[in-house]
Motif scaffolding. Structure first.
Motif, PDB file in Angstrom:
ATOM      1  N   GLY A  97      -4.661   0.108  11.415  1.00 35.72           N
ATOM      2  CA  GLY A  97      -3.811   0.869  10.486  1.00 35.72           C
ATOM      3  C   GLY A  97      -3.698   2.438  10.933  1.00 35.72           C
ATOM      4  O   GLY A  97      -4.717   2.846  11.383  1.00 35.72           O
ATOM      5  N   TYR A 126      -5.989  12.321   3.852  1.00 34.91           N
ATOM      6  CA  TYR A 126      -6.499  13.675   4.517  1.00 34.91           C
ATOM      7  C   TYR A 126      -7.441  14.369   3.886  1.00 34.91           C
ATOM      8  O   TYR A 126      -8.599  14.462   4.477  1.00 34.91           O
ATOM      9  CB  TYR A 126      -5.260  14.568   4.602  1.00 34.91           C
ATOM     10  CG  TYR A 126      -4.115  13.971   4.746  1.00 34.91           C
ATOM     11  CD1 TYR A 126      -3.929  12.946   5.777  1.00 34.91           C
ATOM     12  CD2 TYR A 126      -2.692  14.528   4.262  1.00 34.91           C
ATOM     13  CE1 TYR A 126      -2.496  12.437   6.211  1.00 34.91           C
ATOM     14  CE2 TYR A 126      -1.439  14.052   4.732  1.00 34.91           C
ATOM     15  CZ  TYR A 126      -1.533  12.993   5.790  1.00 34.91           C
ATOM     16  OH  TYR A 126      -0.010  12.487   6.060  1.00 34.91           O
ATOM     17  N   ASN A 176       3.774  10.910   1.199  1.00 29.51           N
ATOM     18  CA  ASN A 176       3.660   9.944   0.179  1.00 29.51           C
ATOM     19  C   ASN A 176       2.704  10.588  -0.627  1.00 29.51           C
ATOM     20  O   ASN A 176       1.608  11.081  -0.113  1.00 29.51           O
ATOM     21  CB  ASN A 176       3.118   8.530   0.949  1.00 29.51           C
ATOM     22  CG  ASN A 176       2.434   7.525  -0.173  1.00 29.51           C
ATOM     23  OD1 ASN A 176       2.684   7.765  -1.465  1.00 29.51           O
ATOM     24  ND2 ASN A 176       1.501   6.854   0.353  1.00 29.51           N
ATOM     25  N   THR A 233       2.845   3.907  11.976  1.00 31.41           N
ATOM     26  CA  THR A 233       2.152   2.716  11.635  1.00 31.41           C
ATOM     27  C   THR A 233       3.259   1.497  11.646  1.00 31.41           C
ATOM     28  O   THR A 233       4.341   1.587  11.597  1.00 31.41           O
ATOM     29  CB  THR A 233       1.719   2.711   9.965  1.00 31.41           C
ATOM     30  OG1 THR A 233       1.176   1.612   9.723  1.00 31.41           O
ATOM     31  CG2 THR A 233       3.018   3.083   8.944  1.00 31.41           C
ATOM     32  N   SER A 235       2.722  -0.787   9.221  1.00 21.27           N
ATOM     33  CA  SER A 235       2.514  -1.263   7.819  1.00 21.27           C
ATOM     34  C   SER A 235       3.947  -1.221   6.828  1.00 21.27           C
ATOM     35  O   SER A 235       3.824  -1.960   6.210  1.00 21.27           O
ATOM     36  CB  SER A 235       1.527  -0.703   7.137  1.00 21.27           C
ATOM     37  OG  SER A 235       0.225  -0.635   7.937  1.00 21.27           O
ATOM     38  N   LYS A 236       4.762  -0.486   7.394  1.00 13.52           N
ATOM     39  CA  LYS A 236       5.757  -0.199   6.261  1.00 13.52           C
ATOM     40  C   LYS A 236       7.113  -0.740   6.883  1.00 13.52           C
ATOM     41  O   LYS A 236       7.174  -2.132   6.552  1.00 13.52           O
ATOM     42  CB  LYS A 236       6.268   1.574   6.232  1.00 13.52           C
ATOM     43  CG  LYS A 236       4.826   2.303   5.982  1.00 13.52           C
ATOM     44  CD  LYS A 236       4.162   1.898   4.395  1.00 13.52           C
ATOM     45  CE  LYS A 236       2.800   2.571   4.296  1.00 13.52           C
ATOM     46  NZ  LYS A 236       2.003   2.142   3.210  1.00 13.52           N
TER      47      LYS A 236
HETATM   48  C1  LIG Z   1       1.638   9.180   4.380  1.00  8.97           C
HETATM   49  C2  LIG Z   1       1.161   7.917   4.790  1.00  8.97           C
HETATM   50  N1  LIG Z   1       0.165   7.759   6.035  1.00  8.97           N
HETATM   51  C3  LIG Z   1      -0.265   6.740   6.454  1.00  8.97           C
HETATM   52  C4  LIG Z   1      -0.499   5.721   5.738  1.00  8.97           C
HETATM   53  C5  LIG Z   1      -1.647   4.588   6.279  1.00  8.97           C
HETATM   54  O1  LIG Z   1      -0.874   3.317   6.333  1.00  8.97           O
HETATM   55  P1  LIG Z   1      -1.587   2.369   7.268  1.00  8.97           P
HETATM   56  O2  LIG Z   1      -3.091   2.463   7.547  1.00  8.97           O
HETATM   57  O3  LIG Z   1      -1.248   1.066   6.638  1.00  8.97           O
HETATM   58  O4  LIG Z   1      -1.039   2.545   8.595  1.00  8.97           O
HETATM   59  C6  LIG Z   1       0.189   5.673   4.620  1.00  8.97           C
HETATM   60  C7  LIG Z   1      -0.088   4.355   3.785  1.00  8.97           C
HETATM   61  O5  LIG Z   1       0.380   4.441   2.715  1.00  8.97           O
HETATM   62  C8  LIG Z   1       0.904   6.801   4.076  1.00  8.97           C
HETATM   63  O6  LIG Z   1       1.696   6.552   2.960  1.00  8.97           O
END
Ligand SMILES: Cc1ncc(COP(=O)(O)O)c(C=O)c1O
Length: 376
Positions: A97, A126, A176, A233, A235-236
């Motif tokens: 991730g 962060y 986010n 990522t 993931s999205k």
């Molecule tokens: C702005 C932002 N960065 C990074 C991530 C990390 O996501 P992942 O570890 O699933 O790649 C997220 C997940 O919600 C995110 O909202």
């Protein structure tokens, strides 16, 4: 909570001030707690389409390999990414991730006595990554709620916080949970002005959702700004959050440092093949982008009908102002079988963050919301 921990005195001191990351409530957990059958989860900014067929096939074809360690260098995924992005493979660092990559960046460039800068309301990892290595966070005031770009990163304010101790600047674009976006010209001007010994982390976890026509390819900036790291990522929009694959693109010498600290085999074998397959499935990404665009509109229209304020978003989620009773509304929505995300940890206690779902799921949320807000 951490002060009651028996081993507090033994821990690296800054860890005592941390709280565990609060994820969206899993569907199973709500099923167990309330015995509900039909649950809609709009809490973790996942892709509501589920994994693409191409990805499913790739995973099925690799099941037999799970008794072996994965390719620790991620050869094929890096090759596919390098071709897609037009960068060399030695510029890529893979992560479990992109959270993992952010953490590795903090471990490489931050420590006690060093500072990092990020914006108020910026992605919470962060803060966690910075504090866990004992560095100091300087948090820039975001735009005021009533201003254009409300809650977004104020780059002038971030620049003002630079000191001789600044080692890293984190920027989420889009951010986010605010869904705010910094236009490319202003962003590049900011990066250009920063001293070259400051590492700029540009977190583009949601970049696939942006309008691709007007999008500037920030990987091209890497030639001009060797202190830049772009994180992304799978993931999205790529729809494989459960497999945990993210990556950084940077100058090869930065990638070299990140790779020294990265855990061996940090990306699992199914994640590697799934991400490689996902990269090839352009159709799925386009479908996801279009669905998201319509979903954002559907939710915005619905919130307006309910006279609820929201922060206009370019991500796959919207933060919605439901007022002081947000915690209550969140719980009542759970009883209606709808999981959203309270964001009081971001000091936005009046807001709930709602991920964009399928049209029917968005409708279920809007109906549940209409019902619930009448009774609080
Ligand atoms: C702005 C932002 N960065 C990074 C991530 C990390 O996501 P992942 O570890 O699933 O790649 C997220 C997940 O919600 C995110 O909202």
């Amino acid at each position: 909570m951490s002060t009651e921990n028996l081993f507090c005195d033994l821990a690296f001191e800054p860890i005592n001030g941390l709280f565990p990351y609060q994820p969206g409530k899993p569907i199973d957990e709500l099923q167990r707690e309330l015995g509900l059958k039909n649950i809609v989860k709009l809490a973790s900014n996942e892709n509501p389409l589920g994994p693409s067929e191409v990805v499913k096939k790739a995973i099925q074809g690799s099941i037999e390999d799970v008794s072996l360690y994965p390719d620790g260098n991620g050869f094929y995924l890096k090759k596919a990414l390098s071709e897609k992005l037009g960068v060399t493979t030695d510029m890529i660092t893979l992560g479990n991730g992109s959270n993992d990559v952010l953490d590795v960046i903090a471990r490489v460039f931050l420590t006690t006595g060093r500072e990092c800068i990020y914006s108020e309301y910026a992605f919470v990892v962060y803060a966690i990554a910075t504090q866990s290595v004992g560095a100091t966070a300087r948090v820039a005031k975001a735009y005021l709620p009533e201003e254009v770009g409300a809650y977004g990163h104020d780059l002038n304010e971030m620049e003002r916080l630079v000191t001789e101790k600044t080692s890293v600047v984190f920027i989420a674009n889009p951010n986010n949970p605010t869904g705010t976006w910094i236009e490319s010209e202003g962003l590049e001007r900011f990066i250009k002005k920063l001293p070259k010994h400051i590492i700029v982390v540009l977190d583009e976890a949601y970049c696939e959702y942006l309008d691709q026509q007007s999008l500037v390819d920030t990987t091209k900036w890497l030639q001009k700004y060797p202190n830049l790291i772009i994180t992304r990522t799978f993931s999205k929009a790529y729809g494989i959050a459960g497999l945990r694959v993210g990556y950084a693109v940077s100058h090869p010498d930065i990638a070299d440092l990140l790779n020294r600290v990265r855990h061996p085999f940090n990306v699992n074998s199914l994640g590697l093949v799934a991400a490689e397959a996902a990269l090839q499935d352009e159709e799925y990404i386009e479908k996801s982008r279009e669905l998201n665009k319509q979903g954002l509109q559907q939710l915005a229209n619905g919130f307006e009908k309910l006279s609820l304020g929201y922060i206009p978003s370019v991500g796959n989620f919207i933060s919605l102002n439901v007022g002081e009773k947000a915690a209550d509304i969140y719980t009542k929505l759970l009883h209606e079988g709808v999981i959203v995300r309270p964001i009081s940890a971001y000091k936005m206690p009046q807001y709930l963050r709602v991920s964009v779902g399928l049209p029917a799921e968005n409708e279920i949320l809007l109906s549940a919301l209409a019902k619930v807000i009448q009774h609080v």
